[in-house]
Scaffold this motif. Sequence first.
Motif, PDB file in Angstrom:
ATOM      1  N   ILE A 269      -1.459  46.520  -9.630  1.00 25.71           N
ATOM      2  CA  ILE A 269      -0.117  46.855  -9.142  1.00 25.71           C
ATOM      3  C   ILE A 269       0.868  46.705 -10.301  1.00 25.71           C
ATOM      4  CG2 ILE A 269       0.198  44.475  -8.310  1.00 25.71           C
ATOM      5  CD1 ILE A 269       1.924  45.706  -6.013  1.00 25.71           C
ATOM      6  N   PRO A 270       1.805  47.635 -10.420  1.00 22.87           N
ATOM      7  CA  PRO A 270       2.780  47.547 -11.514  1.00 22.87           C
ATOM      8  C   PRO A 270       3.651  46.282 -11.413  1.00 22.87           C
ATOM      9  CG  PRO A 270       2.834  49.728 -10.496  1.00 22.87           C
ATOM     10  CD  PRO A 270       1.974  48.857  -9.628  1.00 22.87           C
ATOM     11  N   TYR A 271       4.043  45.790 -12.571  1.00 26.16           N
ATOM     12  CA  TYR A 271       4.892  44.598 -12.640  1.00 26.16           C
ATOM     13  C   TYR A 271       6.186  44.806 -11.857  1.00 26.16           C
ATOM     14  CZ  TYR A 271       7.891  40.956 -14.562  1.00 26.16           C
ATOM     15  OH  TYR A 271       8.750  39.895 -14.696  1.00 26.16           O
ATOM     16  N   ARG A 272       6.790  45.976 -11.975  1.00 25.18           N
ATOM     17  CA  ARG A 272       8.058  46.238 -11.269  1.00 25.18           C
ATOM     18  C   ARG A 272       7.893  46.131  -9.762  1.00 25.18           C
ATOM     19  NH1 ARG A 272      11.573  50.685 -14.386  1.00 25.18           N
ATOM     20  NH2 ARG A 272      12.823  50.386 -12.531  1.00 25.18           N
ATOM     21  N   SER A 273       6.742  46.560  -9.263  1.00 26.04           N
ATOM     22  CA  SER A 273       6.488  46.446  -7.820  1.00 26.04           C
ATOM     23  C   SER A 273       6.379  44.986  -7.417  1.00 26.04           C
ATOM     24  CB  SER A 273       5.211  47.199  -7.436  1.00 26.04           C
ATOM     25  OG  SER A 273       5.379  48.578  -7.647  1.00 26.04           O
ATOM     26  N   MET A 274       5.659  44.198  -8.221  1.00 23.23           N
ATOM     27  CA  MET A 274       5.537  42.769  -7.911  1.00 23.23           C
ATOM     28  C   MET A 274       6.885  42.076  -8.023  1.00 23.23           C
ATOM     29  SD  MET A 274       2.640  42.218  -6.708  1.00 23.23           S
ATOM     30  CE  MET A 274       3.047  40.522  -6.360  1.00 23.23           C
ATOM     31  N   LEU A 275       7.697  42.487  -8.968  1.00 21.12           N
ATOM     32  CA  LEU A 275       9.039  41.915  -9.109  1.00 21.12           C
ATOM     33  C   LEU A 275       9.862  42.215  -7.854  1.00 21.12           C
ATOM     34  CD1 LEU A 275      10.994  40.404 -10.988  1.00 21.12           C
ATOM     35  CD2 LEU A 275      11.658  42.634 -11.916  1.00 21.12           C
ATOM     36  N   SER A 276       9.794  43.436  -7.354  1.00 19.04           N
ATOM     37  CA  SER A 276      10.505  43.796  -6.125  1.00 19.04           C
ATOM     38  C   SER A 276       9.990  42.996  -4.938  1.00 19.04           C
ATOM     39  CB  SER A 276      10.345  45.294  -5.838  1.00 19.04           C
ATOM     40  OG  SER A 276      10.954  46.052  -6.845  1.00 19.04           O
ATOM     41  N   ILE A 277       8.671  42.859  -4.853  1.00 16.09           N
ATOM     42  CA  ILE A 277       8.062  42.118  -3.746  1.00 16.09           C
ATOM     43  C   ILE A 277       8.498  40.658  -3.778  1.00 16.09           C
ATOM     44  CG2 ILE A 277       5.848  41.216  -2.901  1.00 16.09           C
ATOM     45  CD1 ILE A 277       4.670  44.029  -3.689  1.00 16.09           C
ATOM     46  N   PHE A 278       8.423  40.029  -4.944  1.00 17.81           N
ATOM     47  CA  PHE A 278       8.813  38.621  -5.019  1.00 17.81           C
ATOM     48  C   PHE A 278      10.311  38.437  -4.841  1.00 17.81           C
ATOM     49  CE2 PHE A 278       4.524  37.610  -6.266  1.00 17.81           C
ATOM     50  CZ  PHE A 278       4.355  36.360  -5.703  1.00 17.81           C
ATOM     51  N   ALA A 279      11.125  39.392  -5.294  1.00 19.90           N
ATOM     52  CA  ALA A 279      12.574  39.294  -5.048  1.00 19.90           C
ATOM     53  C   ALA A 279      12.838  39.331  -3.543  1.00 19.90           C
ATOM     54  CB  ALA A 279      13.319  40.425  -5.757  1.00 19.90           C
ATOM     55  N   ALA A 280      12.125  40.189  -2.826  1.00 15.37           N
ATOM     56  CA  ALA A 280      12.290  40.272  -1.370  1.00 15.37           C
ATOM     57  C   ALA A 280      11.803  38.995  -0.693  1.00 15.37           C
ATOM     58  CB  ALA A 280      11.535  41.484  -0.821  1.00 15.37           C
ATOM     59  N   ILE A 281      10.692  38.444  -1.173  1.00 17.22           N
ATOM     60  CA  ILE A 281      10.168  37.207  -0.575  1.00 17.22           C
ATOM     61  C   ILE A 281      11.123  36.049  -0.833  1.00 17.22           C
ATOM     62  CG2 ILE A 281       8.294  35.510  -0.638  1.00 17.22           C
ATOM     63  CD1 ILE A 281       6.378  37.875  -1.215  1.00 17.22           C
ATOM     64  N   VAL A 282      11.679  35.983  -2.039  1.00 15.70           N
ATOM     65  CA  VAL A 282      12.667  34.943  -2.344  1.00 15.70           C
ATOM     66  C   VAL A 282      13.858  35.102  -1.402  1.00 15.70           C
ATOM     67  CG1 VAL A 282      14.353  34.130  -4.056  1.00 15.70           C
ATOM     68  CG2 VAL A 282      12.004  34.603  -4.754  1.00 15.70           C
ATOM     69  N   TYR A 283      14.357  36.315  -1.271  1.00 12.79           N
ATOM     70  CA  TYR A 283      15.495  36.581  -0.393  1.00 12.79           C
ATOM     71  C   TYR A 283      15.177  36.155   1.035  1.00 12.79           C
ATOM     72  CZ  TYR A 283      19.580  38.946   1.481  1.00 12.79           C
ATOM     73  OH  TYR A 283      20.779  39.206   2.101  1.00 12.79           O
ATOM     74  N   PHE A 284      13.987  36.514   1.504  1.00  8.94           N
ATOM     75  CA  PHE A 284      13.566  36.180   2.860  1.00  8.94           C
ATOM     76  C   PHE A 284      13.430  34.669   3.047  1.00  8.94           C
ATOM     77  CE2 PHE A 284      10.030  35.418   5.879  1.00  8.94           C
ATOM     78  CZ  PHE A 284      10.625  35.899   7.029  1.00  8.94           C
ATOM     79  N   ALA A 285      12.874  33.984   2.068  1.00  9.43           N
ATOM     80  CA  ALA A 285      12.592  32.549   2.192  1.00  9.43           C
ATOM     81  C   ALA A 285      13.844  31.685   2.075  1.00  9.43           C
ATOM     82  CB  ALA A 285      11.558  32.122   1.149  1.00  9.43           C
ATOM     83  N   VAL A 286      14.880  32.189   1.412  1.00 10.95           N
ATOM     84  CA  VAL A 286      16.115  31.421   1.217  1.00 10.95           C
ATOM     85  C   VAL A 286      16.959  31.507   2.489  1.00 10.95           C
ATOM     86  CG1 VAL A 286      18.265  31.295  -0.109  1.00 10.95           C
ATOM     87  CG2 VAL A 286      16.115  31.758  -1.270  1.00 10.95           C
ATOM     88  N   PRO A 287      17.256  30.370   3.119  1.00  9.56           N
ATOM     89  CA  PRO A 287      18.003  30.409   4.383  1.00  9.56           C
ATOM     90  C   PRO A 287      19.483  30.755   4.219  1.00  9.56           C
ATOM     91  CG  PRO A 287      17.496  28.147   3.786  1.00  9.56           C
ATOM     92  CD  PRO A 287      16.824  29.027   2.772  1.00  9.56           C
ATOM     93  N   THR A 288      20.016  30.665   3.020  1.00 12.40           N
ATOM     94  CA  THR A 288      21.449  30.933   2.811  1.00 12.40           C
ATOM     95  C   THR A 288      21.631  32.157   1.931  1.00 12.40           C
ATOM     96  OG1 THR A 288      21.430  29.392   0.960  1.00 12.40           O
ATOM     97  CG2 THR A 288      22.168  28.533   3.094  1.00 12.40           C
ATOM     98  N   ASP A 289      21.276  33.325   2.446  1.00  8.66           N
ATOM     99  CA  ASP A 289      21.451  34.569   1.712  1.00  8.66           C
ATOM    100  C   ASP A 289      22.723  35.252   2.196  1.00  8.66           C
ATOM    101  OD1 ASP A 289      20.554  35.572   4.176  1.00  8.66           O
ATOM    102  OD2 ASP A 289      18.497  35.615   3.484  1.00  8.66           O
ATOM    103  N   ALA A 290      22.780  36.566   2.194  1.00 12.39           N
ATOM    104  CA  ALA A 290      24.007  37.285   2.577  1.00 12.39           C
ATOM    105  C   ALA A 290      24.467  36.933   3.987  1.00 12.39           C
ATOM    106  CB  ALA A 290      23.795  38.792   2.455  1.00 12.39           C
ATOM    107  N   ILE A 291      23.524  36.825   4.921  1.00 15.15           N
ATOM    108  CA  ILE A 291      23.838  36.401   6.289  1.00 15.15           C
ATOM    109  C   ILE A 291      22.978  35.162   6.545  1.00 15.15           C
ATOM    110  CG2 ILE A 291      23.871  36.992   8.739  1.00 15.15           C
ATOM    111  CD1 ILE A 291      23.963  39.944   7.929  1.00 15.15           C
ATOM    112  N   PRO A 292      23.567  33.969   6.550  1.00 16.38           N
ATOM    113  CA  PRO A 292      22.776  32.741   6.717  1.00 16.38           C
ATOM    114  C   PRO A 292      21.919  32.773   7.982  1.00 16.38           C
ATOM    115  CG  PRO A 292      25.024  32.215   6.097  1.00 16.38           C
ATOM    116  CD  PRO A 292      24.989  33.701   6.387  1.00 16.38           C
TER     117      PRO A 292
END
Length: 168
Positions: free
Chosen positions: A103-126
């Motif tokens: 899998i391309p690095y950019r795809s993994m970067l997007s996937i992990f950015a989304a997982i980080v966003y999902f896992a963080v309870p205080t994102d754009a909408i807490p």
Amino acid sequence: GECIGNKQGDECAEGIAGMKIRTGMIPLNSLRHNRGDEESKNSNVFVGRAKEYLKDKRKAMKLTRRATIKAGKNKRRLRDVWSNLQLLLELAKAWSKGEYRQIPYRSMLSIFAAIVYFAVPTDAIPDVLLGFGLIDDAAVIGFTLKLVEKDLERFKQWKEKEQSPNDC
């Protein structure tokens, strides 16, 4: 259906319970490359953290476990993205373990950015905002799923091949 808050040219992401959400309503630039605007600067925190996880497999596994637990606690509210979210998390785990690297690095970067966003309870909408806290998470996941759709399909095929009995 109609995209909530849609402006001409905006993309929509599938949200919770089939609700379509204009991706411009939340900081989805975390999954795109820097455009230089304020939203992009704030969102690059997720990309920076994703890069850290891509460098440290143990941290990446811990993050995917955390996201898996959060997803499990919110399965009903995530029902529209549930199966693809599970596949996304399985891909992240397989990548972190070194089992799957096609899998391309950019795809993994997007996937992990989304997982980080999902896992963080205080994102754009807490997440504590009952009924609304997962809307942005589901939109980010939906957008990411669309972004890495072909990579996910290849992973799914690889996984099915790995799990099928070998014919001799």
